[in-house]
Design an enzyme around this catalytic site. Structure first.
Site, PDB file in Angstrom:
ATOM      1  N   VAL A  15       0.810  -1.224   0.000  1.00  0.00           N
ATOM      2  CA  VAL A  15       0.000   0.000   0.000  1.00  0.00           C
ATOM      3  C   VAL A  15       0.843   1.275   0.000  1.00  0.00           C
ATOM      4  O   VAL A  15       0.375   2.340  -0.402  1.00  0.00           O
ATOM      5  CB  VAL A  15      -0.974   0.018   1.203  1.00  0.00           C
ATOM      6  CG1 VAL A  15      -0.244   0.382   2.489  1.00  0.00           C
ATOM      7  CG2 VAL A  15      -2.137   0.968   0.944  1.00  0.00           C
ATOM      8  N   SER A  16       2.093   1.196   0.416  1.00  0.00           N
ATOM      9  CA  SER A  16       2.935   2.380   0.543  1.00  0.00           C
ATOM     10  C   SER A  16       3.664   2.698  -0.758  1.00  0.00           C
ATOM     11  O   SER A  16       4.515   1.916  -1.195  1.00  0.00           O
ATOM     12  CB  SER A  16       3.973   2.188   1.657  1.00  0.00           C
ATOM     13  OG  SER A  16       4.951   3.204   1.606  1.00  0.00           O
ATOM     14  N   PRO A  17       3.388   3.853  -1.377  1.00  0.00           N
ATOM     15  CA  PRO A  17       4.094   4.204  -2.609  1.00  0.00           C
ATOM     16  C   PRO A  17       5.580   4.428  -2.375  1.00  0.00           C
ATOM     17  O   PRO A  17       6.408   4.145  -3.243  1.00  0.00           O
ATOM     18  CB  PRO A  17       3.411   5.497  -3.057  1.00  0.00           C
ATOM     19  CG  PRO A  17       2.838   6.092  -1.811  1.00  0.00           C
ATOM     20  CD  PRO A  17       2.442   4.915  -0.978  1.00  0.00           C
ATOM     21  N   ALA A  19       7.451   2.925  -0.023  1.00  0.00           N
ATOM     22  CA  ALA A  19       8.097   1.623   0.145  1.00  0.00           C
ATOM     23  C   ALA A  19       8.343   0.998  -1.226  1.00  0.00           C
ATOM     24  O   ALA A  19       9.387   0.376  -1.463  1.00  0.00           O
ATOM     25  CB  ALA A  19       7.238   0.703   1.009  1.00  0.00           C
TER      26      ALA A  19
END
Length: 228
Positions: A15-17, A19
């Site tokens: 979900v983390s851009p 990351a």
């Protein structure tokens, strides 16, 4: 005097851009090539980590929600990272089923397990952050995994995600918290001197380069000029 084996552990959640961007840089930028066999990717549940820290998702903070979207596109452009200008479906989605599936791939501490993990992450990141697909939805997740591993292996992974994957994800998230993480990307780095430190954010990759003693002259592009 003996030197330590350098190592980077990168905690990730689909979900983390940011990351995703850190993952892409560590996997593909020539600057990190000397550490290609010394980087470990660890799936966690970002929502669980944020809850443990009492942290608030950036998209729920006025003004920061707009800035954070601009920031992800800025770094993607600087580092030539494929990414959609539009946010994925239902962003920020509940990626619990995705992260549990990743944790059910096998022994992620082994070379074989890491090999399977990066294949899955490559597929899921492309689906979510490039094509904008709803990978948190069961059939979409199944389709992406089948494209990587085939039907039989995917069925095994999805079945074990409910048991082994669930337990491992909880353990990984707790580990990230204990190692100082409060968001993603979080990197725990050990350099050749045996010193270990934590780093947060794509914008701190320059600090990682310095800390790990990598060859700065191999840093190419305006992004590295900004960071170094």
């Amino acid at each position: 005097m003996a030197t330590a084996r350098p190592h980077i552990a990168l905690y990730v959640d689909v979900v983390s851009p940011f990351a995703y961007e850190a993952y892409h840089i560590l996997r593909n930028d020539p600057l990190f090539a000397p550490l290609s066999d010394s980087i470990t990717y660890i799936p966690i549940f970002l929502g669980g980590l944020m809850h443990k820290c009492g942290n608030t998702a950036p998209m729920r903070i006025a003004n920061k929600d707009k800035w954070i979207n601009t920031e992800r596109l800025r770094w993607a452009k600087h580092f030539s990272i494929p990414i959609s200008t539009s946010l994925p479906v239902d962003f920020p989605a509940n990626t619990l089923p995705v992260q549990r599936a990743l944790c059910a791939l096998g022994d992620l501490e082994s070379k074989e397990g890491q090999g399977k993990l990066v294949r899955a992450l490559d597929g899921l990141y492309a689906a979510y952050w490039v094509r904008g697909e709803a990978v948190h939805q069961a059939e979409v997740l199944r389709g992406v995994l089948e494209g990587v591993f085939g039907r039989e292996e995917t069925e095994r992974v999805l079945a074990e995600a409910k048991t082994v994957g669930k337990t491992r994800l909880t353990e990984n998230t707790e580990r990230a918290f204990k190692e100082g993480a409060f968001g993603l990307p979080w990197m725990v780095c050990t350099n050749g001197k045996g010193v270990t430190e934590g780093f947060w954010g794509v914008d701190h990759l320059g600090c990682v380069v310095e800390f790990m003693g990598l060859e700065r002259e191999k840093a190419k592009g305006k992004a590295w000029k900004a960071l170094l």
